[in-house]
Design a protein around this motif. Structure first.
Motif, PDB file in Angstrom:
ATOM      1  N   ASP A 117      -8.259   1.389  17.557  1.00  0.00           N
ATOM      2  CA  ASP A 117      -8.310   0.316  16.562  1.00  0.00           C
ATOM      3  C   ASP A 117      -9.136   0.725  15.353  1.00  0.00           C
ATOM      4  N   SER A 118      -8.795   0.174  14.199  1.00  0.00           N
ATOM      5  CA  SER A 118      -9.668   0.258  13.027  1.00  0.00           C
ATOM      6  C   SER A 118     -10.730  -0.825  13.164  1.00  0.00           C
ATOM      7  N   ILE A 119     -11.939  -0.545  12.661  1.00  0.00           N
ATOM      8  CA  ILE A 119     -13.080  -1.423  12.933  1.00  0.00           C
ATOM      9  C   ILE A 119     -13.897  -1.641  11.662  1.00  0.00           C
ATOM     10  N   LEU A 120     -14.303  -2.884  11.453  1.00  0.00           N
ATOM     11  CA  LEU A 120     -15.286  -3.231  10.441  1.00  0.00           C
ATOM     12  C   LEU A 120     -16.534  -3.757  11.145  1.00  0.00           C
ATOM     13  N   MET A 121     -17.662  -3.121  10.894  1.00  0.00           N
ATOM     14  CA  MET A 121     -18.943  -3.582  11.428  1.00  0.00           C
ATOM     15  C   MET A 121     -19.710  -4.180  10.249  1.00  0.00           C
ATOM     16  N   LEU A 122     -19.816  -5.520  10.198  1.00  0.00           N
ATOM     17  CA  LEU A 122     -20.426  -6.204   9.058  1.00  0.00           C
ATOM     18  C   LEU A 122     -21.793  -6.758   9.438  1.00  0.00           C
ATOM     19  N   THR A 162     -21.986  -4.572   4.392  1.00  0.00           N
ATOM     20  CA  THR A 162     -22.488  -5.940   4.365  1.00  0.00           C
ATOM     21  C   THR A 162     -21.297  -6.902   4.279  1.00  0.00           C
ATOM     22  N   TYR A 163     -21.529  -8.148   4.598  1.00  0.00           N
ATOM     23  CA  TYR A 163     -20.482  -9.164   4.454  1.00  0.00           C
ATOM     24  C   TYR A 163     -19.911  -9.138   3.034  1.00  0.00           C
ATOM     25  N   HIS A 164     -20.799  -9.060   2.037  1.00  0.00           N
ATOM     26  CA  HIS A 164     -20.346  -9.116   0.641  1.00  0.00           C
ATOM     27  C   HIS A 164     -19.477  -7.919   0.274  1.00  0.00           C
ATOM     28  N   SER A 165     -19.789  -6.764   0.838  1.00  0.00           N
ATOM     29  CA  SER A 165     -19.054  -5.550   0.472  1.00  0.00           C
ATOM     30  C   SER A 165     -17.682  -5.463   1.122  1.00  0.00           C
ATOM     31  N   ALA A 166     -17.391  -6.347   2.059  1.00  0.00           N
ATOM     32  CA  ALA A 166     -16.152  -6.224   2.832  1.00  0.00           C
ATOM     33  C   ALA A 166     -14.961  -6.902   2.168  1.00  0.00           C
ATOM     34  N   GLY A 178     -16.003 -13.000   6.107  1.00  0.00           N
ATOM     35  CA  GLY A 178     -16.202 -12.082   7.225  1.00  0.00           C
ATOM     36  C   GLY A 178     -15.126 -12.225   8.287  1.00  0.00           C
ATOM     37  N   ILE A 179     -14.836 -13.442   8.696  1.00  0.00           N
ATOM     38  CA  ILE A 179     -13.853 -13.676   9.767  1.00  0.00           C
ATOM     39  C   ILE A 179     -12.461 -13.251   9.340  1.00  0.00           C
ATOM     40  N   THR A 180     -12.078 -13.538   8.100  1.00  0.00           N
ATOM     41  CA  THR A 180     -10.706 -13.253   7.650  1.00  0.00           C
ATOM     42  C   THR A 180     -10.456 -11.787   7.357  1.00  0.00           C
ATOM     43  N   ARG A 181     -11.427 -10.927   7.601  1.00  0.00           N
ATOM     44  CA  ARG A 181     -11.151  -9.477   7.521  1.00  0.00           C
ATOM     45  C   ARG A 181     -10.392  -9.017   8.762  1.00  0.00           C
ATOM     46  N   ALA A 182     -10.403  -9.817   9.814  1.00  0.00           N
ATOM     47  CA  ALA A 182      -9.855  -9.397  11.108  1.00  0.00           C
ATOM     48  C   ALA A 182      -8.345  -9.575  11.165  1.00  0.00           C
ATOM     49  N   VAL A 183      -7.687  -8.578  11.720  1.00  0.00           N
ATOM     50  CA  VAL A 183      -6.248  -8.668  11.982  1.00  0.00           C
ATOM     51  C   VAL A 183      -6.017  -9.315  13.347  1.00  0.00           C
ATOM     52  N   SER A 184      -6.708  -8.839  14.375  1.00  0.00           N
ATOM     53  CA  SER A 184      -6.468  -9.316  15.739  1.00  0.00           C
ATOM     54  C   SER A 184      -7.723  -9.824  16.450  1.00  0.00           C
ATOM     55  N   HIS A 185      -8.840  -9.110  16.318  1.00  0.00           N
ATOM     56  CA  HIS A 185     -10.042  -9.431  17.087  1.00  0.00           C
ATOM     57  C   HIS A 185     -11.208  -9.701  16.150  1.00  0.00           C
ATOM     58  N   CYS A 186     -11.984 -10.735  16.470  1.00  0.00           N
ATOM     59  CA  CYS A 186     -13.199 -11.016  15.716  1.00  0.00           C
ATOM     60  C   CYS A 186     -14.298 -11.422  16.691  1.00  0.00           C
TER      61      CYS A 186
END
Length: 840
Positions: A678-683, A718-722, A778-786
């Motif tokens: 999976d691709s991952i964002l750690m915010l 950060t949340y803002h940078s995402a 932050g939440i709406t960056r997710a495709v499948s899992h949050c």
């Protein structure tokens, strides 16, 4: 022939009209009666009078009837004129529109041809929806596009540009697409070049870069066109190697970090002002004393309550502790300090006697030497149970709670050098101390605070000295001195920058030069400079500031004022504005941005006609991700009618999982997703959070960082940078919470006309809404899992709300925190609990 009225009876006919025999007889008998005096004259007179009256009445009635009939006949041929003219003399109305009343020439046949080409050249999955076609084909001078997260707005915007240039003949130099950051600009340029290639046109990198801009890269050429400013540099882009091409202006407009070149200019201005201006020096003194003083702690603070019990024990060892610490400072060469008189002064703290190390006459403050963090933390006094560091922490806490004398606590050898520079009046290195404006989360070097406060004020479209003159503070509030000093410094600093060779100017001042306050300056610009602003398409419009709005309105007004002569012989005529945004993603209010200008688009950019488009389809996330994010943000004011719908996601509906904060558990779950591909964002919310999590995900970081950049699947931001990014799995570390109240920002917010009428804390109110929007992003960056890991909240926080307060017992949340059974409160409304959802 005698004339008479034919309607009279024969007995009333005049004598002249009687037959001859009757006339002769009447005369004979009449003459005889007269000779005999046989006539009764009174009767005759009365009869005459009666006859006259009756005859007159009959004649009037007859004449009225006859005249009326004739008059009506003649009146049918006469025009009756009434005076209906206005008795007042109102002035003509003022045309406040920024655009002419015109339409793009989009015929049904042309639309059909465009749709056919798009169907032929783009894959089925990339075909625009009905709402997206409405955006592409908008023919009005102004267009507002409400595009939620994952709505495919950039692809739609690119097709709009193809329509204007390939089908309507608009020249590229008549258009500007505005993005906010270097990354978003680069992505859109690549997308546009690829799209043009499908239409058989090679769009060069240069042409694409000229078309896709930031606001900064459009304002800079305007100022450089003025005499004497041809080589002007932007303060925000000063560096050791300042470039003259437009790559220097792609920096993030919300990044305020000061580099060495910028600090050199700030320090030089401070030194000159400190030397030449007595009032400025007088203001710096109380600021430095306040900044250096030990900050107070409330007596009911847990640390104070815990350490009060050992007050007497700490007092007994205090003189020996002072000796040990002073020896450490002597060995480090950091003591004594010029300007500080070594003097062991005794203080009574909570009924016990403690000591300080020195006194500063110029600040009337006492000095205590602290334990430098570079020293060995295990150092201790002979036979002591606690380390020197621990003993000093106890003393510091007690002084914070019970010492009311002006006291400076030097925490490190480095901080002593800054104090030494301040005491020596060495302003060439800057003020030498940190300051914390009320409402800010942390202290910072004084000049950094000046830059931050001035930028916020100017972003709101206000002049710094004028705004400061309208502020008010309590007499003993040090911010009163801070803002007076800021007013003096900022005007001097702007003049200092202009004196450089080449001259330097802040971007805010550039925008102010061409704002609604200075429309005459726009008349100095050539048509060639203004023409790219004729047809504007602006992305992320919800993050625009009042300063930018004023510049846009003034520019569009000047383009309309110049009229058709500006566009002679060109395919692109007149002007237009298309803005794309999402008020739910407005998260830069702390820098002076406001979603107001997008939410009130028609009022802020008046146009004869406006098209409004709602892009509700979400091509990124499944419905539970969308519903969870919207549930949290829906408590904030928003454009009505917003409700996103998932499109194209065939996977399972997985609720957003809420966990107690646990970096180890987060790291384990993140590793599992990475191993699955999976691709991952750690915010994260704070840089300290990133440091805490790194040791738990180091194995993933090491593997991922060794890959080519394009192949990397882990991003830590950060949340803002995402914003604008997405990933299969998103991990959110930390809550979104409004932690402080900002008195000065509340004041300037009111000056700028932001916030609700009557709200005495409009900035704070806006921030309470913004924390909800930040969680939504932050939440709406997710495709499948949050996964959301939040800290436990200690006690009620009535005036400091958190985004996680909006989590409820809904199917799209899986609240796995300890004690989560009561989550949702009154909002649960009988909906199935998160635990029920998991069991299903």
């Amino acid at each position: 022939m005698p004339r008479h009225t034919p309607d009279l009876p024969p007995e009333l006919l005049p004598l002249a009209e009687m037959p001859l025999f009757k006339r002769l007889a009447a005369r004979f008998f009449g003459h005889g009666l007269t000779r005999l005096r046989a006539q009764h004259r009174a009767s005759w007179l009365h009869g005459q009078a009666d006859g006259f009256r009756s005859g007159h009445t009959a004649g009037v009635d007859y004449g009225y009837q006859e005249g009326r009939a004739e008059g009506l006949e003649e009146g049918r041929q006469v025009l009756l004129i009434r005076d209906s003219r206005c008795t007042e003399h109102p002035a003509p109305k003022v045309d406040e529109h920024l655009f002419d009343d015109w339409r793009l020439p989009l015929s049904a046949e042309l639309k059909k041809r465009v749709k056919a080409d798009v169907a032929r050249l783009l894959p089925a999955a990339a075909q625009p929806s009905a709402a997206q076609w409405k955006m592409i084909f908008s023919d009005t001078p102004s267009t507002s596009v409400i595009a939620g997260a994952g709505a495919g707005k950039s692809s739609t915007l690119a097709l709009r540009i193809v329509l204007l240039t390939q089908y309507l003949g608009f020249e590229l130099d008549s258009l500007t697409v505005v993005t906010f950051t270097r990354e978003s600009r680069k992505d859109f340029i690549n997308k546009l070049i690829a799209l043009y290639a499908l239409w058989g046109r090679a769009l060069s990198q240069k042409d694409a870069r000229d078309l896709v801009r930031t606001f900064h890269s459009r304002i800079l050429p305007m100022v450089r066109s003025l005499p004497g400013f041809e080589r002007l540099q932007a303060f925000e882009n000063l560096s050791e190697r300042t470039l003259l091409d437009d790559t220097q202006v792609d920096s993030n407009p919300f990044d305020l970090r000061i580099n060495d070149s910028q600090r050199q200019q700030l320090n030089a201005c401070f030194h000159r002002l400190f030397t030449d201006n007595l009032r400025f020096r007088e203001l710096i003194t109380p600021l430095s004393r306040h900044a250096l003083q030990l900050k107070e702690l409330e007596r009911d603070h847990p640390d104070v309550q815990k350490r009060m019990a050992v007050t007497e024990l700490a007092a007994k060892r205090d003189e020996e502790l002072c000796d040990v610490v002073e020896d450490l400072w002597l060995r480090a060469g950091a003591w004594p300090i010029k300007g500080i008189e070594p003097s062991r002064q005794a203080f009574e703290i909570n009924g016990a006697t403690f000591h300080c190390h020195g006194y500063i006459p110029s600040l009337d403050a006492w000095v205590v030497l602290g334990f430098d963090p570079q020293e060995n933390p295990q150092v201790s006094r002979p036979n002591a149970k606690l380390t020197v560091r621990a003993e000093w922490a106890v003393k510091r806490t007690l002084f914070q709670a019970f010492c009311r004398k002006p006291l400076i606590w030097l925490d490190s050898y480095q901080s002593s050098k800054r104090v030494l520079a301040t005491l020596a009046g060495d302003a060439s290195a800057g003020p030498g101390f940190d300051y914390k404006v009320k409402g800010e989360l942390a202290s910072a070097p004084l000049l950094d605070c000046f830059v931050g406060a001035a930028s916020f004020i100017e972003n709101l479209g206000l002049d710094v000295p004028a705004a400061v003159g309208q502020m008010s503070f309590a007499k003993d509030d040090p911010d009163r001195f801070f803002f007076e000093a800021l007013s003096l410094f900022w005007r001097a600093f702007e003049d200092h920058l202009l004196d450089q060779k080449p001259p330097v100017m802040t971007y805010n001042r550039m925008f102010a030069l061409f704002s609604e306050h200075s429309p005459e300056n726009l008349r100095l610009l050539s048509d060639e400079l203004l023409r790219p602003m004729s047809h504007l398409m602006i992305d992320e419009f919800q993050d625009v500031s009042p300063q930018i709005v004023s510049w846009l309105r003034a520019t569009l007004g000047e383009i309309r004022r110049r009229g058709p002569a500006m566009h002679v012989g060109r395919g692109a005529q007149r002007s237009s504005l298309l803005c794309v945004g999402d008020d739910w993603q407005s998260i830069y209010g702390w820098r002076g941005s406001s979603p107001k200008y997008f939410m009130e688009f028609s009022q802020q950019f008046p146009s004869p006609t406006t098209t409004r488009v709602m892009l509700s389809d979400n091509y990124r996330s499944h419905q539970y991700i969308i519903d969870a994010a919207e549930h949290i943000v829906r408590a904030a004011p928003a454009i009505p009618g917003k409700k996103a719908k998932a499109c194209g996601q065939a996977g399972p509906l997985l609720p957003v999982q809420i966990h107690d904060r646990d970096e180890a558990a987060l790291g384990q779950r993140l590793t599992e997703h990475y191993q699955k591909g999976d691709s991952i964002l750690m915010l994260y919310r704070k840089s300290s959070d990133k440091l805490l999590i790194e040791k738990h995900i180091s194995s993933v970081v090491n593997v991922d960082s060794s890959l080519p950049y394009e192949a990397r699947r882990l991003k830590q931001l950060t949340y803002h940078s995402a914003k604008g990014l997405q990933a299969d799995a998103v991990f959110l570390l930390g809550d979104c919470q409004h932690l402080t109240s900002s008195p000065y920002k509340n004041q300037v917010y009111r000056m700028a006309g932001l916030g609700k009428d009557g709200d005495v804390e409009p900035y704070d109110s806006a921030q309470k809404d913004e924390i909800l929007r930040l969680a939504y992003v932050g939440i709406t960056r997710a495709v499948s899992h949050c996964y959301w890991y939040v800290d436990a909240q200690e006690g009620p926080m009535v005036n400091m709300p958190r985004a996680s307060d909006r989590i409820a017992a809904k199917p799209f949340f899986a609240d796995q925190r300890t004690g989560a059974g009561s989550a949702g409160g009154s909002e649960s409304g009988g909906a199935p609990s998160a635990r029920d959802v998991r069991q299903r």
